[in-house]
Design a protein around this motif. Sequence first.
Motif, short mmCIF file in Angstrom:
data_model
loop_
_atom_site.label_atom_id
_atom_site.label_comp_id
_atom_site.label_asym_id
_atom_site.label_seq_id
_atom_site.Cartn_x
_atom_site.Cartn_y
_atom_site.Cartn_z
N LEU A 46 37.22 40.39 33.08
CA LEU A 46 37.38 39.54 34.25
C LEU A 46 38.24 38.34 33.91
N LYS A 53 45.23 39.13 31.39
CA LYS A 53 44.47 40.40 31.32
C LYS A 53 45.41 41.60 31.14
N HIS A 208 38.53 42.45 39.32
CA HIS A 208 38.49 41.11 39.92
C HIS A 208 37.11 40.77 40.45
N PRO A 210 33.27 40.38 40.21
CA PRO A 210 32.18 40.32 39.23
C PRO A 210 31.06 41.29 39.53
N ALA A 213 32.07 44.50 38.05
CA ALA A 213 32.02 44.38 36.59
C ALA A 213 30.60 44.45 36.07
N PHE A 221 35.21 37.61 29.64
CA PHE A 221 35.82 36.73 30.62
C PHE A 221 36.99 36.01 29.98
#
Length: 265
Positions: A46, A53, A208, A210, A213, A221
């Motif tokens: 994330l 990323k 993107h 959470p 994720a 992160f």
Amino acid sequence: MARPPSDSPAVPRGLAAHNLGFAYRQKRVLEGLELHLKPGEWLALLGPNGSGKSTLLRLLAGLLQPTTGGVYLEGRPLGGYSSWLRGQQIAFLPQNGGYPEDLTVEEVVALGRIPHLGLLGREGRADWEAVEWAMQQTQVSGFRHRRLPTLSGGERQRVLLARALAARPRFLLLDEPTNHLDLHHQVEFLALVAGLRAQGLGILTVLHDPNLAARADRVAFLMEGRLLAQGRPAEVLDQSLLQRVYGAGVRVHRVKDRPVVVLEE
């Protein structure tokens, strides 16, 4: 497999970044990253836009060369592998995987076998068995003869995943694979990812959301080129950290021990 050179740092087995840094035209993009992906593990990455990323995934795939530190595959520097061997071990699905629109589903998936074909470039029985396996895993066998423009967004994304799987890699790097998918297809796609993890693949997904994720085994992160935290979702998806990154309106609740992130007015 040969041992790493004596001057190589001690790094864990699997796919690992050690003190990894990258700069582009004097601009620092990543710095001092320590990251480890094991076979059979799903790691979600994330971070805000521009945090590095996609650059990190390209470094882990061997498509970029680190400025500092390094990437290691089974304890050996990734740069020591040929592009063919690297492609057999690590499959990378970028955000925008452009393919000729006149290709059929089966032809696209077969492109994933390129690292195994050698100089002659001719598919054999093992290659077509791998293509068939990949299409079955992603549930695209039923429309193998359709061409890409006739597919929905969710179908197309599963085809591209099948292409990556056709290489029979040990590690799978997915850059925002749920982008442009509706909620139903996002959940469906990540259920596929979870099933592949259960088969022993090491999977790293850039996401993107959470809440998506939180389905992974671990979450890392990334912000401004540095890792702020990594660990189990319940540890990393912490309200104070999320408020720091996304603003004071973020709240974290717990549902069946899984963190649920809510944006509040």
